[in-house]
Design an enzyme around this catalytic site. Structure first.
Site, PDB file in Angstrom:
ATOM      1  N   LEU A 115       0.834  -1.209   0.000  1.00  0.00           N
ATOM      2  CA  LEU A 115       0.000   0.000   0.000  1.00  0.00           C
ATOM      3  C   LEU A 115       0.872   1.264   0.000  1.00  0.00           C
ATOM      4  O   LEU A 115       0.351   2.376  -0.044  1.00  0.00           O
ATOM      5  CB  LEU A 115      -0.899   0.016   1.247  1.00  0.00           C
ATOM      6  CG  LEU A 115      -1.963  -1.074   1.309  1.00  0.00           C
ATOM      7  CD1 LEU A 115      -2.698  -1.010   2.636  1.00  0.00           C
ATOM      8  CD2 LEU A 115      -2.949  -0.937   0.164  1.00  0.00           C
ATOM      9  N   SER A 116       2.196   1.087   0.058  1.00  0.00           N
ATOM     10  CA  SER A 116       3.078   2.253   0.152  1.00  0.00           C
ATOM     11  C   SER A 116       2.932   3.221  -1.036  1.00  0.00           C
ATOM     12  O   SER A 116       2.901   4.440  -0.826  1.00  0.00           O
ATOM     13  CB  SER A 116       4.531   1.810   0.310  1.00  0.00           C
ATOM     14  OG  SER A 116       4.679   1.218   1.574  1.00  0.00           O
ATOM     15  N   THR A 127      11.553  -3.151   2.064  1.00  0.00           N
ATOM     16  CA  THR A 127      10.703  -4.028   2.865  1.00  0.00           C
ATOM     17  C   THR A 127      11.225  -5.454   2.835  1.00  0.00           C
ATOM     18  O   THR A 127      12.307  -5.725   2.295  1.00  0.00           O
ATOM     19  CB  THR A 127       9.213  -3.899   2.428  1.00  0.00           C
ATOM     20  OG1 THR A 127       8.408  -4.568   3.396  1.00  0.00           O
ATOM     21  CG2 THR A 127       8.954  -4.455   1.046  1.00  0.00           C
ATOM     22  N   LYS A 160      15.519  -5.713   4.553  1.00  0.00           N
ATOM     23  CA  LYS A 160      15.788  -4.634   5.513  1.00  0.00           C
ATOM     24  C   LYS A 160      17.168  -4.724   6.160  1.00  0.00           C
ATOM     25  O   LYS A 160      17.698  -3.727   6.612  1.00  0.00           O
ATOM     26  CB  LYS A 160      14.709  -4.606   6.605  1.00  0.00           C
ATOM     27  CG  LYS A 160      13.362  -4.109   6.097  1.00  0.00           C
ATOM     28  CD  LYS A 160      12.347  -4.018   7.211  1.00  0.00           C
ATOM     29  CE  LYS A 160      10.989  -3.614   6.674  1.00  0.00           C
ATOM     30  NZ  LYS A 160      10.005  -3.409   7.738  1.00  0.00           N
ATOM     31  N   ASN A 175      14.552   0.666   6.743  1.00  0.00           N
ATOM     32  CA  ASN A 175      13.388   0.604   5.846  1.00  0.00           C
ATOM     33  C   ASN A 175      13.277   1.839   4.958  1.00  0.00           C
ATOM     34  O   ASN A 175      12.397   1.914   4.110  1.00  0.00           O
ATOM     35  CB  ASN A 175      12.083   0.392   6.635  1.00  0.00           C
ATOM     36  CG  ASN A 175      11.564   1.685   7.202  1.00  0.00           C
ATOM     37  OD1 ASN A 175      12.337   2.545   7.603  1.00  0.00           O
ATOM     38  ND2 ASN A 175      10.258   1.836   7.226  1.00  0.00           N
ATOM     39  N   ASP A 182       9.971   2.439  10.836  1.00  0.00           N
ATOM     40  CA  ASP A 182       8.990   1.538  11.475  1.00  0.00           C
ATOM     41  C   ASP A 182       8.831   1.947  12.940  1.00  0.00           C
ATOM     42  O   ASP A 182       7.747   1.865  13.520  1.00  0.00           O
ATOM     43  CB  ASP A 182       9.459   0.079  11.404  1.00  0.00           C
ATOM     44  CG  ASP A 182       9.407  -0.459   9.987  1.00  0.00           C
ATOM     45  OD1 ASP A 182       8.578   0.036   9.209  1.00  0.00           O
ATOM     46  OD2 ASP A 182      10.209  -1.352   9.671  1.00  0.00           O
ATOM     47  N   ALA A 214      10.621 -12.645  17.300  1.00  0.00           N
ATOM     48  CA  ALA A 214      11.986 -12.144  17.478  1.00  0.00           C
ATOM     49  C   ALA A 214      12.646 -11.964  16.114  1.00  0.00           C
ATOM     50  O   ALA A 214      13.854 -12.028  15.981  1.00  0.00           O
ATOM     51  CB  ALA A 214      12.782 -13.110  18.347  1.00  0.00           C
ATOM     52  N   GLY A 215      11.823 -11.731  15.087  1.00  0.00           N
ATOM     53  CA  GLY A 215      12.346 -11.483  13.735  1.00  0.00           C
ATOM     54  C   GLY A 215      12.572  -9.997  13.540  1.00  0.00           C
ATOM     55  O   GLY A 215      12.592  -9.222  14.496  1.00  0.00           O
ATOM     56  N   ALA A 231      10.763  -7.501  12.467  1.00  0.00           N
ATOM     57  CA  ALA A 231       9.744  -6.567  12.956  1.00  0.00           C
ATOM     58  C   ALA A 231       9.817  -6.429  14.476  1.00  0.00           C
ATOM     59  O   ALA A 231       9.534  -5.362  15.033  1.00  0.00           O
ATOM     60  CB  ALA A 231       8.367  -7.039  12.529  1.00  0.00           C
TER      61      ALA A 231
HETATM   62  P1  ATR Z   1      10.152 -10.441   9.948  1.00  0.00           P
HETATM   63  O1  ATR Z   1      11.490  -9.950   9.528  1.00  0.00           O
HETATM   64  O2  ATR Z   1       9.045  -9.987   9.038  1.00  0.00           O
HETATM   65  O3  ATR Z   1       9.826 -10.209  11.383  1.00  0.00           O
HETATM   66  P2  ATR Z   1      11.179 -13.121  10.244  1.00  0.00           P
HETATM   67  O4  ATR Z   1      12.510 -12.559  10.520  1.00  0.00           O
HETATM   68  O5  ATR Z   1      11.051 -14.274   9.345  1.00  0.00           O
HETATM   69  O6  ATR Z   1      10.185 -12.022   9.676  1.00  0.00           O
HETATM   70  O7  ATR Z   1      10.510 -13.468  11.675  1.00  0.00           O
HETATM   71  C1  ATR Z   1       9.315 -14.045  11.757  1.00  0.00           C
HETATM   72  C2  ATR Z   1       8.936 -14.220  13.233  1.00  0.00           C
HETATM   73  O8  ATR Z   1       7.722 -14.956  13.228  1.00  0.00           O
HETATM   74  C3  ATR Z   1       9.913 -15.023  14.064  1.00  0.00           C
HETATM   75  O9  ATR Z   1       9.840 -14.599  15.404  1.00  0.00           O
HETATM   76  C4  ATR Z   1       9.369 -16.442  13.916  1.00  0.00           C
HETATM   77  O10 ATR Z   1       9.690 -17.319  14.970  1.00  0.00           O
HETATM   78  P3  ATR Z   1      11.090 -18.151  14.997  1.00  0.00           P
HETATM   79  O11 ATR Z   1      12.110 -17.198  15.504  1.00  0.00           O
HETATM   80  O12 ATR Z   1      10.807 -19.286  15.905  1.00  0.00           O
HETATM   81  O13 ATR Z   1      11.330 -18.585  13.570  1.00  0.00           O
HETATM   82  C5  ATR Z   1       7.901 -16.173  13.951  1.00  0.00           C
HETATM   83  N1  ATR Z   1       7.138 -17.236  13.299  1.00  0.00           N
HETATM   84  C6  ATR Z   1       7.073 -17.489  11.988  1.00  0.00           C
HETATM   85  N2  ATR Z   1       6.263 -18.535  11.749  1.00  0.00           N
HETATM   86  C7  ATR Z   1       5.797 -18.951  12.963  1.00  0.00           C
HETATM   87  C8  ATR Z   1       4.910 -19.965  13.404  1.00  0.00           C
HETATM   88  N3  ATR Z   1       4.298 -20.784  12.538  1.00  0.00           N
HETATM   89  N4  ATR Z   1       4.645 -20.064  14.740  1.00  0.00           N
HETATM   90  C9  ATR Z   1       5.241 -19.229  15.620  1.00  0.00           C
HETATM   91  N5  ATR Z   1       6.092 -18.251  15.270  1.00  0.00           N
HETATM   92  C10 ATR Z   1       6.367 -18.108  13.967  1.00  0.00           C
END
Ligand code: ATR
Length: 288
Positions: free
Chosen positions: A23-24, A69, A73, A94, A109, A134-135, A137
């Site tokens: 949507l940006s 995005t 990032k 970002n 963000d 913990a990814g 975002a």
């Molecule tokens: P982003 O950069 O968009 O945050 P990412 O780095 O892939 O994406 O992180 C995704 C987050 O969603 C992580 O915290 C991931 O958990 P893990 O560290 O255990 O991989 C979490 N995640 C993704 N799929 C999941 C699922 N099916 N159940 C629980 N947590 C999930």
């Protein structure tokens, strides 16, 4: 928009993969339309391996700035000349601004989330905040929370190691107390002022699921505010569960709009008043 494009039109854009649902462009082009700025913002579908070439093209074509995005990032960072302090703290970029022959990286963000807190009267000073995920975002959410002087941050994630990495990272910059927990142990949290959902669970193929499994849903009874950074679907399963169990709920739409507004301000060195932002929100909502 198109009839205004001429030899002086400045070009901005977004690089990411996938990109088709963004949507940006709607947000940035609407702001430019309202403010009468001669610029255009386009989406660019960029694969990881093409980032070096894309950076050369951006330089050659004289693109004035761009957003970054998922999943670029972090991978964009080595190509930048400078990072502002927040981008360093969040360890992700970002927004990139071209200044002379320099590429400067920002992370807006953070501002998206700070504005969301403000607009919903969510004061976090002295509060206990849970971040799910913990990814990438989660890093901007954790910095935003720590910067508000929260008393305690609890990072809950499927993989404990990733939660620990984020906790260590935050401790480098802030005095906030940070704990980590595996999702399965969510019941150990006895009290939560605000939970922020940052995982990818709830979008696309997982839109009918919540990162909080049904048997752990009583967590919401001990929680006051629930934020999901997802805005499509408008109400995720996570938010629906939270609402039904009495939480104040907020989705990620405002975060999206305000991160874009912050990027626009950085690029164009101008302020954008509330009335313009309200117009943009109404305009963009029709596409969600
Ligand atoms: P982003 O950069 O968009 O945050 P990412 O780095 O892939 O994406 O992180 C995704 C987050 O969603 C992580 O915290 C991931 O958990 P893990 O560290 O255990 O991989 C979490 N995640 C993704 N799929 C999941 C699922 N099916 N159940 C629980 N947590 C999930």
């Amino acid at each position: 928009m198109m009839e205004q494009v001429n030899g002086k039109t400045k070009l901005y854009g977004l690089i990411g993969n996938p990109i088709s649902h963004t949507l940006s462009p709607a947000i940035h082009n609407r702001i430019a339309h309202i403010l009468g700025d001669n610029l255009i913002y386009l989406p660019f579908h960029v694969l990881e391996e093409n980032i070096p070439n894309v950076m050369k093209s951006i330089e050659t074509l004289g693109i004035s700035g761009f957003n970054v995005t998922v999943p670029h990032k972090k991978s964009i960072m080595p190509f930048l000349t400078e990072l502002d302090d927040l981008a360093k703290q969040i360890d992700a970029v970002n927004t990139v601004k071209k200044v002379g022959n320099k590429f400067i990286g920002f992370n807006t963000d953070y501002y998206g989330l700070i504005n969301l807190f403000e607009n919903h009267n969510i004061g976090l000073e002295g509060k206990t905040v849970v971040i799910l995920g913990a990814g990438g975002a989660a890093y901007s959410a954790a910095v935003a929370v720590a910067s508000q002087n929260a008393k305690k941050l609890i990072i809950v994630n499927r993989t404990l190691k990733n939660a620990n990495n984020l906790a260590q990272h935050i401790k480098k910059y802030y005095n906030t107390s940070v704990d980590v927990l595996e999702m399965e142990n969510l019941c150990e949290i006895t009290f939560c002022d605000c939970v922020i959902q940052t995982t990818s669970v709830g979008i696309g193929d997982t839109k009918n699921t919540s990162p909080i499994p049904v048997h752990l849903k009583s967590f919401f009874k001990r929680t006051t505010v629930a934020i999901d950074i997802i805005y499509n679907p408008w109400e995720t399963v996570f938010l629906k569960d939270a609402r039904e169990m009495g939480c104040q709920v907020v989705n990620g739409f405002e975060m999206l709009v305000y991160q874009a507004v912050a990027a626009y301000k950085i690029w164009n060195d101008k302020s954008i008043d509330k009335q313009v932002i309200e117009d943009v929100k109404l305009f963009v909502k029709q596409y969600v």
